[in-house]
Design a protein around this motif. Structure first.
Motif, PDB file in Angstrom:
ATOM      1  N   GLY A 117       0.818  -1.214   0.000  1.00 20.63           N
ATOM      2  CA  GLY A 117       0.000   0.000   0.000  1.00 20.63           C
ATOM      3  C   GLY A 117       0.849   1.259   0.000  1.00 20.63           C
ATOM      4  N   ILE A 118       1.912   1.255   0.790  1.00 24.25           N
ATOM      5  CA  ILE A 118       2.825   2.407   0.832  1.00 24.25           C
ATOM      6  C   ILE A 118       3.528   2.573  -0.508  1.00 24.25           C
ATOM      7  N   ALA A 119       4.011   1.456  -1.061  1.00 24.10           N
ATOM      8  CA  ALA A 119       4.680   1.515  -2.372  1.00 24.10           C
ATOM      9  C   ALA A 119       3.723   2.026  -3.446  1.00 24.10           C
ATOM     10  N   SER A 120       2.470   1.593  -3.375  1.00 24.02           N
ATOM     11  CA  SER A 120       1.462   2.056  -4.327  1.00 24.02           C
ATOM     12  C   SER A 120       1.309   3.572  -4.257  1.00 24.02           C
ATOM     13  N   LYS A 121       1.260   4.103  -3.040  1.00 26.60           N
ATOM     14  CA  LYS A 121       1.135   5.564  -2.876  1.00 26.60           C
ATOM     15  C   LYS A 121       2.370   6.279  -3.423  1.00 26.60           C
ATOM     16  N   LEU A 122       3.542   5.747  -3.110  1.00 27.76           N
ATOM     17  CA  LEU A 122       4.780   6.397  -3.541  1.00 27.76           C
ATOM     18  C   LEU A 122       4.966   6.351  -5.057  1.00 27.76           C
ATOM     19  N   MET A 123       4.392   5.342  -5.699  1.00 24.36           N
ATOM     20  CA  MET A 123       4.519   5.214  -7.152  1.00 24.36           C
ATOM     21  C   MET A 123       3.394   5.922  -7.907  1.00 24.36           C
ATOM     22  N   ASN A 124       2.380   6.388  -7.196  1.00 26.23           N
ATOM     23  CA  ASN A 124       1.247   7.063  -7.818  1.00 26.23           C
ATOM     24  C   ASN A 124       1.596   8.539  -8.025  1.00 26.23           C
ATOM     25  N   GLU A 125       1.848   8.910  -9.272  1.00 23.84           N
ATOM     26  CA  GLU A 125       2.263  10.288  -9.580  1.00 23.84           C
ATOM     27  C   GLU A 125       1.210  11.311  -9.166  1.00 23.84           C
ATOM     28  N   ASN A 126      -0.050  10.991  -9.366  1.00 25.59           N
ATOM     29  CA  ASN A 126      -1.126  11.907  -8.989  1.00 25.59           C
ATOM     30  C   ASN A 126      -1.121  12.153  -7.483  1.00 25.59           C
ATOM     31  N   TYR A 127      -0.985  11.079  -6.710  1.00 25.24           N
ATOM     32  CA  TYR A 127      -0.944  11.226  -5.252  1.00 25.24           C
ATOM     33  C   TYR A 127       0.297  12.009  -4.834  1.00 25.24           C
ATOM     34  N   MET A 128       1.434  11.659  -5.398  1.00 24.89           N
ATOM     35  CA  MET A 128       2.690  12.307  -4.999  1.00 24.89           C
ATOM     36  C   MET A 128       2.691  13.796  -5.345  1.00 24.89           C
ATOM     37  N   SER A 129       1.990  14.173  -6.399  1.00 29.69           N
ATOM     38  CA  SER A 129       1.928  15.594  -6.756  1.00 29.69           C
ATOM     39  C   SER A 129       1.085  16.390  -5.757  1.00 29.69           C
ATOM     40  N   GLN A 130       0.279  15.670  -4.968  1.00 28.60           N
ATOM     41  CA  GLN A 130      -0.577  16.324  -3.972  1.00 28.60           C
ATOM     42  C   GLN A 130      -0.189  15.939  -2.542  1.00 28.60           C
TER      43      GLN A 130
ATOM     44  N   VAL B 100      -2.902  10.279   4.335  1.00 27.03           N
ATOM     45  CA  VAL B 100      -3.204   8.921   3.862  1.00 27.03           C
ATOM     46  C   VAL B 100      -1.966   8.044   4.059  1.00 27.03           C
ATOM     47  N   LEU B 101      -0.828   8.527   3.590  1.00 24.59           N
ATOM     48  CA  LEU B 101       0.426   7.791   3.734  1.00 24.59           C
ATOM     49  C   LEU B 101       0.801   7.630   5.209  1.00 24.59           C
ATOM     50  N   PHE B 102       0.527   8.657   6.007  1.00 23.51           N
ATOM     51  CA  PHE B 102       0.818   8.603   7.437  1.00 23.51           C
ATOM     52  C   PHE B 102       0.129   7.408   8.090  1.00 23.51           C
ATOM     53  N   PHE B 103      -1.142   7.183   7.784  1.00 21.76           N
ATOM     54  CA  PHE B 103      -1.872   6.084   8.419  1.00 21.76           C
ATOM     55  C   PHE B 103      -1.389   4.717   7.925  1.00 21.76           C
ATOM     56  N   TYR B 104      -0.974   4.633   6.665  1.00 21.73           N
ATOM     57  CA  TYR B 104      -0.363   3.388   6.185  1.00 21.73           C
ATOM     58  C   TYR B 104       0.904   3.101   6.992  1.00 21.73           C
TER      59      TYR B 104
END
Length: 106
Positions: A48-61, A68-72
């Motif tokens: 789940g963390i890797a998914s967030k880190l690889m998601n360009e849309n999420y990382m841009s925000q 979200v990443l904090f709770f993961y």
């Protein structure tokens, strides 16, 4: 809205981990615990963390959606702590069994 629902899901899953960690710490036994289950959950949070880190849309925000990443990560730490306690408790179980065996053999 999707991130809020994801946080609700992660918080719901994570709400039980602190209680589980405290129970593992106090119980001092690995009996009733499943290492396979704990490791599966642990690697699921890593994914789940890797998914967030690889998601360009999420990382841009990330500046506004860091929570979200904090709770993961918080859940990963809790499950990691429970994994650590599993191995600690298994060692305690082994020592306890050795003492019992020695008592009955003497």
């Amino acid at each position: 809205m999707a991130e809020i629902l994801e946080v609700v899901m992660i918080v719901s899953f994570g709400a039980s981990w602190p209680m589980n960690v405290i129970k593992s710490y106090k119980a001092k036994t690995a009996k009733g615990k499943s290492l396979a289950f704990l490791l599966l959950i642990f690697f699921g949070y890593i994914a789940g963390i890797a998914s967030k880190l690889m998601n360009e849309n999420y990382m841009s925000q990330i500046g506004t959606k860091w929570y979200v990443l904090f709770f993961y990560i918080l859940n990963l730490v809790m499950v990691g702590t429970d994994n650590f306690l599993y191995f600690r408790n298994r060692k305690i179980d082994k020592r306890r069994n050795e003492v019992l065996i020695n008592l009955f053999n003497d």
